[in-house]
Design an enzyme around this catalytic site. Structure first.
Site, short mmCIF file in Angstrom:
data_model
loop_
_atom_site.label_atom_id
_atom_site.label_comp_id
_atom_site.label_asym_id
_atom_site.label_seq_id
_atom_site.Cartn_x
_atom_site.Cartn_y
_atom_site.Cartn_z
N ASP A 1 0.82 -1.20 0.00
CA ASP A 1 0.00 0.00 0.00
C ASP A 1 0.86 1.26 0.00
O ASP A 1 1.83 1.36 0.75
CB ASP A 1 -0.90 -0.01 1.24
N GLU B 1 0.97 -0.58 -5.13
CA GLU B 1 -0.19 0.28 -5.37
C GLU B 1 0.29 1.63 -5.89
O GLU B 1 1.04 2.33 -5.22
CB GLU B 1 -0.99 0.51 -4.08
N ASP C 1 -11.13 1.76 -3.56
CA ASP C 1 -10.81 3.18 -3.54
C ASP C 1 -11.52 3.98 -4.63
O ASP C 1 -11.33 5.19 -4.72
CB ASP C 1 -9.30 3.39 -3.69
#
Length: 605
Positions: free
Chosen positions: A331, A368, A443
């Protein structure tokens, strides 16, 4: 792309590494004009070299050329392209297609010496699960009543919301619906046996106060609300029994304020205060300025040792039995660094890769990145990225007319093709095949909602997801037409009442999944653009076992004429795998009818 000259090179099958380390390279080309000479341009020690290609056999309407070149002695990457001279013109084939001139090195083909990517990724169909919203376990974990009990690390009790309710924006990360890891295990007959999924990516499962768990309280404890470590062990055992892969989410950039490291830092412990960055006034650096997410300071060797480099580092721990996960999604990894910024990010990313590969050489390291990730995808850092920039963004712009910020950003099919080609060319081929392609995630708004519920365009998007270069990933509920706007609406609980499912979309997904898993051209094939206009985009996936043509049309019914000289003999016949329609080339020109808002997937008959 010029219509009178076409060429194709697939670095996976058209490059042979010889015993002496040299490269034997081949390329296919076809031209309406005489090719006076053909060359490979490559770079050694930052200098250009040109070597003539040797003509080999002629197949159908194309000629194969070959050449041997050395690899770059001064760097891991050898850059190369092909140059063909026809009278007063030249045609240059680089990783982004054919152009009338040599373009910048970023577009060249890239051979990275010693590059090892986990090739199993190419054969996977991934399924992303937000654990709190997917399914409440039927067994092994506690009853629903137990989920109302106090988490041992939490001060407050958190009652569950009704499973059929829409997430409440006012409650945000503090609203829980009760999904857990045993629920995921209970759903494996649906995911694997019925749908055909063979890889699962889970949003964070480690101890946290929030429902999303991107604010980690303890990296070595599985969240009790999710069933704790027994539930993870069960899930791992049952996925392995089905030969399914399991990817976990690691938040390596920041912790929560409840993490023991930060708690001890706040209490004045000098050792743990150095795990974060505090300025002279005692303020600490936080991810995007959010105080609840203090940023880790990788200038401190103890942070690197704890996260990735030490013998008992967190990233190593979960790669070991009995968990033996198959990889990590990292992340916000582009923001990781020393001090309050991303300083020295690449150094730590390389270190992270080295540690993970030492522990598990075939582990998948997935980054990510909401935007361009080229610099992380050159073979020394990540195996792949969540392919927002190279797939989801252009697809959103072409089909929904929006950019990632939700602002107007419409493009036509020509620009769509150019965007895709540019991003493919920027990275080595094997890494392109390891990209995680997606329509939406936890997201972003659901893609079907962005399309204002247009199911035909949505099915077109799914068709491209499963046929484009890279591994496809469905966000839970994509396969049944689950709607959802911006966070938290995109995190609705999965409706297990099948009466609420769009079975047409589900059946389409099942068909595409089976096709993807059983077609080498789709999992590891090359990419050849065939044409694009305002509303259509046509390309081929090429493999030794056979090629496929994909023709997508977002607009009204139309026609496309495609040059098939690199795909087969004159008069070749192509069959639409779903409608059964047959199309026969007139010589090397294949004329297709393109139904409105559709995608055709054709196999040579």
């Amino acid at each position: 792309m010029p219509t009178d000259f076409i060429a194709h090179h697939h670095p996976l099958t058209d490059v042979e590494i010889l015993k002496d380390g040299r490269l034997c390279i081949s390329v296919h080309a076809a031209s309406d004009e005489t090719i006076d000479s053909a060359w490979i341009r490559y770079e050694l020690d930052n200098e250009e070299y040109l070597t003539a290609l040797e003509p080999a056999e002629t197949t159908a309407g194309a000629r194969r050329w070959r050449v041997e070149i050395p690899t770059n002695p001064g760097a891991a990457t050898t850059y190369y392209l092909f140059k063909f001279i026809c009278a007063e013109r030249q045609f240059c084939l680089d990783a982004g297609g054919v152009h009338p001139r040599i373009r910048s090195r970023s577009f060249h083909f890239k051979h990275v010496q010693g590059l090892q990517t986990p090739q199993w990724v190419w054969n996977q169909v991934f399924y992303q699960i937000f654990p709190d919203r997917f399914r409440i376990g039927d067994s092994f974990s506690s009853s629903i009543a137990k989920k109302h009990k106090e988490h041992k690390n939490h001060e407050e009790q958190t009652p569950l919301s009704d499973w059929n309710a829409i997430p409440d924006p006012s409650r945000g990360s503090s609203e829980f619906f009760g999904g857990d890891l045993n629920g995921v295990a209970d759903a494996l007959p649906y995911l694997h046996d019925e749908l055909g999924i063979n890889a699962i990516y889970l949003n964070p499962i480690f101890a946290s106060h929030s429902n999303h768990r991107y604010d980690t309280d303890d990296y070595l404890q599985v969240e009790p609300r999710l069933g704790g470590e027994p539930a993870l062990r069960r899930l791992r055992k049952e996925t392995q029994a089905r030969d399914m892969r399991l990817i976990l989410d690691a938040v390596v950039n920041h912790t929560s304020v409840h993490h023991p490291w930060f708690q001890q830092a706040q209490a004045g412990d000098a050792r743990y205060r150095a795990f974060y960055h505090f300025d002279s006034e005692g303020r600490y650096a936080a991810w995007k300025g959010i105080d609840s997410l203090p940023k880790l300071n990788y200038a401190n060797p103890d942070v690197a040792a704890s996260m990735y480099s030490g013998d008992n580092a967190i990233l190593r721990h979960w790669l070991r039995p009995p968990y033996a996960i198959d990889g990590w999604r990292l992340d916000a990894v582009h923001m990781l660094g020393e001090g309050p910024s991303a300083h020295n990010n690449a150094t730590h990313m390389r270190g992270m890769r080295d540690s993970v590969k030492q522990e598990a050489p075939q582990a998948y390291l997935l980054g990510e990145h909401f935007f361009e990730a080229t610099e992380w995808l050159q073979g020394d850092q990540e195996d792949g990225a969540m392919n927002y920039y190279g797939f989801a963004h252009p697809l959103r712009a072409w089909l929904a007319g929006l950019d990632i910020s939700g602002q107007p950003g419409a493009i036509d099919g020509r620009e769509f093709a150019a965007w895709l080609a540019e991003t493919r060319a920027a990275i080595p081929c094997s890494i392109q095949l390891s990209q995680l392609n997606l329509l939406d995630t936890h997201d972003t708004p659901r893609f079907l909602t962005l399309l204002q519920g247009d199911r035909d365009l949505y099915k077109l998007a799914l068709g491209l997801l499963f046929t484009y270069s890279g591994a496809p990933c469905l966000y839970y509920g994509d396969e049944i037409g689950l709607p959802g706007g911006a966070d938290p609406d995109c995190r609705r609980p999965f409706p297990w009442d099948r009466e609420r499912w769009d079975t047409d979309i589900l059946n389409w997904c099942k068909t595409l999944i089976a096709l993807r898993k059983n077609t080498p051209a789709l999992s590891r094939g090359g990419h050849l653009d065939l044409g694009a206009d305002r509303d259509s985009y046509c390309f081929a996936r090429t493999a030794q076992e056979g090629s496929m043509i994909i023709a997508a049309n977002r607009g009204d019914a139309s026609r496309a004429s495609l040059d098939t000289r690199l795909l087969g003999a004159p008069g070749s016949c192509w069959r639409d795998l779903f409608s059964g329609n047959l199309f026969t080339a007139d010589g090397y020109t294949l004329t297709l009818s393109l139904p409105s808002k559709s995608v055709r997937i054709l196999l040579q008959d």
